[in-house]
Design an enzyme around this catalytic site. Sequence first.
Site, PDB file in Angstrom:
ATOM      1  N   CYS A  93      40.654  40.239  52.059  1.00  0.00           N
ATOM      2  CA  CYS A  93      41.012  39.952  50.664  1.00  0.00           C
ATOM      3  C   CYS A  93      41.177  41.310  50.020  1.00  0.00           C
ATOM      4  O   CYS A  93      40.312  42.186  50.190  1.00  0.00           O
ATOM      5  CB  CYS A  93      39.894  39.163  49.977  1.00  0.00           C
ATOM      6  SG  CYS A  93      40.124  39.023  48.175  1.00  0.00           S
ATOM      7  N   GLU A 106      36.833  41.195  39.510  1.00  0.00           N
ATOM      8  CA  GLU A 106      37.621  41.014  38.284  1.00  0.00           C
ATOM      9  C   GLU A 106      36.807  41.383  37.041  1.00  0.00           C
ATOM     10  O   GLU A 106      37.371  41.745  36.012  1.00  0.00           O
ATOM     11  CB  GLU A 106      38.142  39.572  38.186  1.00  0.00           C
ATOM     12  CG  GLU A 106      39.262  39.246  39.173  1.00  0.00           C
ATOM     13  CD  GLU A 106      40.573  40.010  38.911  1.00  0.00           C
ATOM     14  OE1 GLU A 106      40.872  40.331  37.746  1.00  0.00           O
ATOM     15  OE2 GLU A 106      41.280  40.305  39.893  1.00  0.00           O
ATOM     16  N   ASP A 140      49.598  40.285  43.195  1.00  0.00           N
ATOM     17  CA  ASP A 140      48.291  39.744  43.611  1.00  0.00           C
ATOM     18  C   ASP A 140      47.813  38.791  42.517  1.00  0.00           C
ATOM     19  O   ASP A 140      48.378  38.749  41.415  1.00  0.00           O
ATOM     20  CB  ASP A 140      47.272  40.891  43.792  1.00  0.00           C
ATOM     21  CG  ASP A 140      45.894  40.379  44.202  1.00  0.00           C
ATOM     22  OD1 ASP A 140      45.815  39.556  45.127  1.00  0.00           O
ATOM     23  OD2 ASP A 140      44.896  40.788  43.576  1.00  0.00           O
ATOM     24  N   SER A 141      46.736  38.055  42.827  1.00  0.00           N
ATOM     25  CA  SER A 141      46.156  37.159  41.833  1.00  0.00           C
ATOM     26  C   SER A 141      45.455  37.933  40.717  1.00  0.00           C
ATOM     27  O   SER A 141      45.102  37.352  39.703  1.00  0.00           O
ATOM     28  CB  SER A 141      45.128  36.252  42.498  1.00  0.00           C
ATOM     29  OG  SER A 141      44.036  37.042  42.946  1.00  0.00           O
ATOM     30  N   HIS A 144      40.829  42.330  47.172  1.00  0.00           N
ATOM     31  CA  HIS A 144      39.799  42.702  46.189  1.00  0.00           C
ATOM     32  C   HIS A 144      38.604  43.414  46.847  1.00  0.00           C
ATOM     33  O   HIS A 144      37.878  44.141  46.182  1.00  0.00           O
ATOM     34  CB  HIS A 144      39.247  41.459  45.485  1.00  0.00           C
ATOM     35  CG  HIS A 144      40.120  40.904  44.395  1.00  0.00           C
ATOM     36  ND1 HIS A 144      41.305  40.253  44.640  1.00  0.00           N
ATOM     37  CD2 HIS A 144      39.962  40.885  43.048  1.00  0.00           C
ATOM     38  CE1 HIS A 144      41.836  39.856  43.490  1.00  0.00           C
ATOM     39  NE2 HIS A 144      41.045  40.221  42.511  1.00  0.00           N
ATOM     40  N   CYS A 161      48.149  40.085  48.589  1.00  0.00           N
ATOM     41  CA  CYS A 161      47.124  39.066  48.407  1.00  0.00           C
ATOM     42  C   CYS A 161      47.077  38.275  49.711  1.00  0.00           C
ATOM     43  O   CYS A 161      48.099  37.730  50.141  1.00  0.00           O
ATOM     44  CB  CYS A 161      47.536  38.161  47.245  1.00  0.00           C
ATOM     45  SG  CYS A 161      46.474  36.720  47.026  1.00  0.00           S
TER      46      CYS A 161
HETATM   47  N1  DGL Z   1      43.167  39.377  46.380  1.00  0.00           N
HETATM   48  C1  DGL Z   1      43.475  38.133  46.902  1.00  0.00           C
HETATM   49  C2  DGL Z   1      43.396  38.050  48.387  1.00  0.00           C
HETATM   50  O1  DGL Z   1      43.637  39.022  49.040  1.00  0.00           O
HETATM   51  C3  DGL Z   1      43.130  36.878  46.167  1.00  0.00           C
HETATM   52  C4  DGL Z   1      41.762  36.670  45.661  1.00  0.00           C
HETATM   53  C5  DGL Z   1      41.674  35.401  44.836  1.00  0.00           C
HETATM   54  O2  DGL Z   1      42.376  35.299  43.835  1.00  0.00           O
HETATM   55  O3  DGL Z   1      40.909  34.504  45.203  1.00  0.00           O
HETATM   56  O4  DGL Z   1      43.161  37.006  48.951  1.00  0.00           O
END
Ligand code: DGL
Length: 272
Positions: free
Chosen positions: A184, A152, A9-10, A186, A72
């Site tokens: 997302c 984050e 993931d990012s 996150h 992600c």
């Molecule tokens: N967690 C990621 C997603 O599902 C990326 C969030 C990001 O880096 O903008 O899209």
Amino acid sequence: MQQAIAVLDSGVGGLTVVKEVMRQLPREKILYFGDTARTPYGSRSPEQVVEFTREIVDYLVQFNPKMIVIACNTATAVALEDITSRVSVPVVGVIGPGARAALGRTRTGVIGVIGTEGTIRSGAYEAALNRLSGGKVQVVSEACPGFVPLVEDGNFRSARTREIVEASLATLRDTQLDSLILGCTHYPFLAETISETMGPGVALISSADETAREIRSILERSDQLAATADGAPLHQFFCSGDPAKFREIAQTWLGEQIRLTPVVWQVPHIGA
Ligand code: DGL
């Protein structure tokens, strides 16, 4: 040596998928890469997200994983096909599973999707929901670029978080949805505040559960499910940004100590 499932993931978002994989598949060894030096991906161009995803996959394949999970949505939307064509092991994304989970849940057929700018712009959820339902659902989408930086920073429940969540969901709150896809990885970190904002009539859908099920079924079909392990598998985590911050969020979320290796990119590509 036991072959691992590699998850990327990012940043810390993919840990929401990892937690569910650990719950459903406790014998599987996990390698996790969080690209915290270059998060967020959501505001970057598709080309750059593909490039970053390739770099992470190239890093992870040196450990000979048996599967790659792109945990992600932003990277799944633009890089799933590319990565699938570059590696010889199965590659799993999170958008198909998220769409399936929502279709299994909705009664009214009016489904909301929230995600990064990149994910929403790609239209990948609408496409998946329409394909899987035969065009029978109505999809309402909203990008929420303020959410990933909060997560984050480990800022899950503050007054500022509530303010940003309420402002970002104002339009969706006035729409008659019965399900809202957290598009997302996150966003499950903010689930309580999102749920309080949307109210009890809206079910929050995370792709984690369905993604873990898809992982199991692929491993079962290829007879690659981990056999009885002697003790818990030794997971390994990598992050490209501040290791102390990553460790704190990961250990709190997963409820266990982690083995963490910081990775320094030669060319960090900071900035969009
Ligand atoms: N967690 C990621 C997603 O599902 C990326 C969030 C990001 O880096 O903008 O899209």
